[in-house]
Design an enzyme around this catalytic site. Structure first.
Site, short mmCIF file in Angstrom:
data_model
loop_
_atom_site.label_atom_id
_atom_site.label_comp_id
_atom_site.label_asym_id
_atom_site.label_seq_id
_atom_site.Cartn_x
_atom_site.Cartn_y
_atom_site.Cartn_z
N ASP A 194 -6.47 4.53 17.05
CA ASP A 194 -6.16 3.10 17.12
C ASP A 194 -5.08 2.95 18.20
O ASP A 194 -3.91 3.26 17.97
CB ASP A 194 -5.66 2.65 15.74
CG ASP A 194 -5.11 1.22 15.77
OD1 ASP A 194 -5.06 0.62 16.86
OD2 ASP A 194 -4.74 0.72 14.70
N CYS A 237 1.42 -5.68 8.20
CA CYS A 237 0.06 -5.22 7.87
C CYS A 237 0.05 -3.71 7.63
O CYS A 237 -0.88 -3.00 8.05
CB CYS A 237 -0.94 -5.58 8.96
SG CYS A 237 -1.10 -7.34 9.21
N GLN A 250 -1.12 -0.26 19.97
CA GLN A 250 0.29 -0.25 20.44
C GLN A 250 0.49 0.76 21.55
O GLN A 250 1.57 0.82 22.14
CB GLN A 250 1.23 0.07 19.26
CG GLN A 250 1.15 -0.92 18.12
CD GLN A 250 1.62 -2.33 18.51
OE1 GLN A 250 2.28 -2.52 19.54
NE2 GLN A 250 1.26 -3.31 17.72
N LYS A 292 -2.36 -7.67 23.08
CA LYS A 292 -1.10 -6.89 23.08
C LYS A 292 -0.85 -6.26 24.44
O LYS A 292 0.19 -5.66 24.69
CB LYS A 292 -1.17 -5.81 22.00
CG LYS A 292 -1.25 -6.41 20.58
CD LYS A 292 -1.32 -5.35 19.53
CE LYS A 292 -1.86 -5.88 18.23
NZ LYS A 292 -0.85 -6.51 17.38
N HIS A 332 -2.13 0.71 10.13
CA HIS A 332 -2.29 -0.74 10.00
C HIS A 332 -3.45 -1.01 9.04
O HIS A 332 -4.40 -0.22 8.98
CB HIS A 332 -2.60 -1.28 11.40
CG HIS A 332 -2.59 -2.77 11.53
ND1 HIS A 332 -3.62 -3.56 11.11
CD2 HIS A 332 -1.66 -3.61 12.07
CE1 HIS A 332 -3.34 -4.82 11.39
NE2 HIS A 332 -2.15 -4.89 11.96
C1 LIG Z 1 -1.60 -0.43 15.30
C2 LIG Z 1 -2.43 -1.68 15.16
N1 LIG Z 1 -3.72 -1.56 14.83
C3 LIG Z 1 -4.51 -2.63 14.71
C4 LIG Z 1 -4.03 -3.91 14.88
C5 LIG Z 1 -4.95 -5.06 14.73
O1 LIG Z 1 -5.09 -5.73 15.93
P1 LIG Z 1 -5.86 -7.15 16.02
O2 LIG Z 1 -5.26 -8.01 14.96
O3 LIG Z 1 -5.60 -7.62 17.40
O4 LIG Z 1 -7.32 -6.85 15.77
C6 LIG Z 1 -2.70 -4.08 15.21
C7 LIG Z 1 -2.12 -5.43 15.34
O5 LIG Z 1 -1.01 -5.68 14.98
C8 LIG Z 1 -1.87 -2.93 15.37
O6 LIG Z 1 -0.58 -3.05 15.69
#
Ligand SMILES: Cc1ncc(COP(=O)(O)O)c(C=O)c1O
Length: 404
Positions: A199, A362, A202, A225, A122
């Site tokens: 990270d 993203c 998910q 999430k 991401h």
């Molecule tokens: C794998 C992953 N990392 C990071 C993020 C970023 O999360 P946030 O926008 O809640 O900070 C997301 C959000 O879609 C994600 O799916």
């Protein structure tokens, strides 16, 4: 018409007041809907028990501080941290990774050091490291993917050198749903003396996570999430790592003593939590973790795996649909309909009361790697059912009809 059996192990939709009966919400990977217990916990806190934390000398504030810190202990229990003080509250995974990059990266990395990311990250696990690279002169390497869309750990093993100080990878891909073999990633990183950041955005809503068993060094995720509120998330790091990190933002609550000559800082986690925190966000997250644990992450994982199998079987049988990612994806199915832009797919599905995500998610480098500008993505949660998959398939048949 492709047929799918409208069955799945869990039936939680009645817990979610914002999901009407005729709506197939298939965008949980973007953000999860909220169960009534979370909405109630937030409403109760604002309507009945609200006060600031950490500073008040009156009973209401002392009680709220106890509730807030109970939330920190709840997160520690939820992800298997050794101590509540290893949990830093942040706005979300994005802020957590920026915190690690600026604080840990700024203090411990220098020109010539290398970090390793993967092709499926991401943007929030790419851009903070590029900002650090621009400041310090570190180098960024990118691990490739296997044919079926997993991070290629054989390639990671071949790429890692003693110059690598950090490996930062998605525990579960937000586009492909592929699950990282995190234990092996930790062994590979540690073999060259690098730290491992996972990270977990998910992963935490979909898999049981135990940061000590995973043997990672940093773990980040977002509350929204995980069926909790927006604006609250967590960074976990081992106590000795947090101790070695300087503050990254200054203000109230993160200090020991302030004078115009010299300021000293509080120990972690307060050192990294400048300003009034998202008090009610923490209480809502606590309720969300209680809710998820009352169902059980093993059951949630099995539920979403069953829905992925249903969806991949049904979509795989449509000859104009291309599926991305592995068959054992954790609750996320990305696809493309030949000759139709994913945004058009999403718009037509919306007319059929089916909400999916369409776009680059993203993850623009991953889109380039897949050779597409965007994908359509269906993602599941505890409220999803086989009926939602049927609605998706019906909607896609309409897409094919409209586009000939
Ligand atoms: C794998 C992953 N990392 C990071 C993020 C970023 O999360 P946030 O926008 O809640 O900070 C997301 C959000 O879609 C994600 O799916």
């Amino acid at each position: 018409m492709a047929t799918v059996a409208p069955t799945a192990p869990l039936d939680q939709v009645a817990d979610f007041p914002a999901i009407p009966a005729d709506w197939a919400y298939l965008d949980s990977a973007a953000t999860a809907q909220k169960p009534a217990v979370v909405v109630d916990a937030i409403t109760r806190a604002y309507a009945e028990t609200y006060a600031t934390v950490h500073r008040g000398v009156y009973a209401r504030s002392a009680d709220m501080t106890v509730a807030f810190e109970a939330g920190r202990a709840r997160v520690a229990r939820f992800i298997g941290a050794a101590d509540a003080d290893e949990i830093v509250f942040v706005r979300g995974a994005t802020e957590a990774i920026n915190l690690v990059a600026q604080s840990w990266g700024g203090a411990h990395l220098k020109a010539g050091d290398r970090i390793l990311l993967s092709m499926l990250e991401h943007h929030s696990n790419i851009v903070p490291w590029q900002l650090l690279r621009d400041r310090t002169g570190i180098e960024i390497d990118v691990a490739p993917l296997t044919e079926d869309g997993r991070i290629d750990l054989d390639a990671v093993e071949a790429m890692l050198t003693p110059a690598h100080k950090l490996v930062a990878l998605a525990h579960v891909s937000n586009v492909l749903g592929s699950v990282l073999d995190a234990g092996r990633a930790a062994r590979l990183a540690h073999a060259v003396g690098a730290k491992l950041l996972l990270d977990g955005c998910q992963a935490v809503p979909r898999l049981p996570v135990d940061v000590q068993a995973l043997d990672c060094d940093f773990y980040v995720f977002s509350g929204h999430k995980l069926y909790g509120p927006t604006g609250i998330g967590c960074l976990w790091a081992r106590a000795e790592i947090l101790d070695s990190m300087p503050p990254w933002q200054g203000g109230g609550s993160m200090i020991d003593r302030v004078s115009f000559e010299r300021t000293t800082y509080a120990p972690p986690p307060a050192r990294f939590e400048a300003g009034t925190p998202h008090i009610i966000g923490v209480l809502g997250l606590h309720a969300a973790m209680d809710y998820v644990d009352s169902i059980g992450l093993d059951a949630i994982h099995a539920h979403e795996a069953a829905l992925v199998r249903l969806a991949r079987e049904a979509l795989g049988g449509m000859n104009s649909v291309r599926l991305f990612g592995p068959d054992d994806s954790a609750g996320i199915v990305s696809f493309a309909v030949q000759g139709v832009h994913p945004h058009d797919v999403g718009t037509i599905l919306d007319e059929n009361q089916v909400a999916i995500r369409a776009g680059h998610h993203c993850a623009q480098p991953l889109m380039e790697h897949l050779g597409v500008p965007a994908t359509a993505r269906a993602s599941f949660g505890v409220y999803s059912s086989g009926k939602d998959v049927v609605a998706l398939v019906r909607g896609l048949e309409r897409v094919r009809k409209i586009f000939g």
